[in-house]
Design a protein around this motif. Sequence first.
Motif, PDB file in Angstrom:
ATOM      1  N   PRO A 120       0.825  -1.216   0.000  1.00 16.79           N
ATOM      2  CA  PRO A 120       0.000   0.000   0.000  1.00 16.79           C
ATOM      3  C   PRO A 120       0.856   1.263   0.000  1.00 16.79           C
ATOM      4  O   PRO A 120       2.072   1.217   0.204  1.00 16.79           O
ATOM      5  N   LEU A 121       0.209   2.388  -0.193  1.00 20.03           N
ATOM      6  CA  LEU A 121       0.892   3.646  -0.488  1.00 20.03           C
ATOM      7  C   LEU A 121       1.847   4.099   0.619  1.00 20.03           C
ATOM      8  O   LEU A 121       3.010   4.402   0.356  1.00 20.03           O
ATOM      9  N   PHE A 122       1.374   4.191   1.841  1.00 18.31           N
ATOM     10  CA  PHE A 122       2.224   4.716   2.916  1.00 18.31           C
ATOM     11  C   PHE A 122       3.422   3.816   3.172  1.00 18.31           C
ATOM     12  O   PHE A 122       4.533   4.303   3.413  1.00 18.31           O
ATOM     13  N   THR A 123       3.222   2.502   3.105  1.00 16.77           N
ATOM     14  CA  THR A 123       4.335   1.570   3.279  1.00 16.77           C
ATOM     15  C   THR A 123       5.390   1.799   2.208  1.00 16.77           C
ATOM     16  O   THR A 123       6.590   1.781   2.494  1.00 16.77           O
ATOM     17  N   GLU A 180       2.678  -2.834   6.408  1.00 15.89           N
ATOM     18  CA  GLU A 180       1.702  -3.144   5.367  1.00 15.89           C
ATOM     19  C   GLU A 180       0.396  -3.627   5.977  1.00 15.89           C
ATOM     20  O   GLU A 180      -0.697  -3.202   5.581  1.00 15.89           O
ATOM     21  N   GLU A 202      -1.459  -0.690   7.713  1.00 13.14           N
ATOM     22  CA  GLU A 202      -2.098   0.216   6.763  1.00 13.14           C
ATOM     23  C   GLU A 202      -3.293  -0.446   6.084  1.00 13.14           C
ATOM     24  O   GLU A 202      -4.327   0.205   5.862  1.00 13.14           O
ATOM     25  N   THR A 215      -4.820   4.300   4.792  1.00 13.37           N
ATOM     26  CA  THR A 215      -3.612   5.080   4.550  1.00 13.37           C
ATOM     27  C   THR A 215      -3.577   6.362   5.367  1.00 13.37           C
ATOM     28  O   THR A 215      -2.552   6.695   5.969  1.00 13.37           O
ATOM     29  N   HIS A 264      -2.618   2.596  -5.095  1.00 12.66           N
ATOM     30  CA  HIS A 264      -2.278   1.838  -3.895  1.00 12.66           C
ATOM     31  C   HIS A 264      -2.744   2.512  -2.612  1.00 12.66           C
ATOM     32  O   HIS A 264      -2.300   2.148  -1.523  1.00 12.66           O
ATOM     33  N   TYR A 265      -3.643   3.485  -2.756  1.00  9.40           N
ATOM     34  CA  TYR A 265      -4.200   4.145  -1.575  1.00  9.40           C
ATOM     35  C   TYR A 265      -5.249   3.233  -0.933  1.00  9.40           C
ATOM     36  O   TYR A 265      -6.063   2.620  -1.616  1.00  9.40           O
ATOM     37  N   LYS A 269     -10.572  -1.181   3.567  1.00 13.06           N
ATOM     38  CA  LYS A 269      -9.532  -1.826   4.367  1.00 13.06           C
ATOM     39  C   LYS A 269      -9.798  -3.324   4.419  1.00 13.06           C
ATOM     40  O   LYS A 269     -10.916  -3.794   4.235  1.00 13.06           O
TER      41      LYS A 269
END
Length: 269
Positions: free
Chosen positions: A25-28, A93, A96, A101, A231-232, A238
């Motif tokens: 995902p985005l933040f990871t 991962e 998140e 995110t 990837h958000y 979730k």
Amino acid sequence: MVTPTALPPLPFNPGRVRTYLVRLPLFTRLVLLIILAFWVLELQTMWSVVQWGALIPEEIGLGTMYRLNTYPFIHTGFFHALVNALAVAPLLERFEAEHGTLTAIALFVGPLSTVPAGLYILIEKVMLHRNTSVVGASIWVFLLLGSEAIKTYKSHPNFSLGPYKIPTWTSPLFACIVVSILVSNVSFLGHLCAILVGYLLGLGYLKVFVPPEKILRWIEGKLNLLGRLPHYVSVDQKTYGRYGVLPTTNPAGEQTPLSYLGSSQRLGA
């Protein structure tokens, strides 16, 4: 004619590694990229990235509060960065994917960095009168392990070690001790502070820092984050629902929420 020697098989499947990286995902992804960027910056000799961004108790002041957020991204070498990146990626991962995110950004840029840092400074500087610096994403690794241990403790209170029954929540403490013994130049106190904050997270005591769901929905809709950012992970997409709550039906027909963070209460609004 000489027959070329066949290369030995790789110890891992490159295809699976690529699939795993694509699904992050985005933040990871951003965390791993920032760790890589800081390691690349450290290769030059004109400016010390470690000295600039490390958590150094004596260096914390009004103009250097950024250190409370930069230290998890900075490492002292390639091996240090690689090991921490490999360790934090699956844990981050999962967090998140279960929390979203925006929530991951709000927590890890905020209290999940600053609270363990503040606790470390309080003990290291005020109580022990020392000035040992700390860097590395292992602070998040042990924090997430602490939170996972509380989650596991709710369903499996003990694990067996020979004839002994050991509480599940103590497993990160054992890992902390083993790492401190086997690996040189690691901060036992820093890892211990991270575990304690992870326990607080798992028990639900840090829920006051979680943004309300209404605000997250408004931000996502206003900025169209799901449509614009690949990837958000949105509030509604979730893996296990809002903060990992899994509804289960009891005999009376009612639903009981099982929280990922070890509490029967949801975080946020």
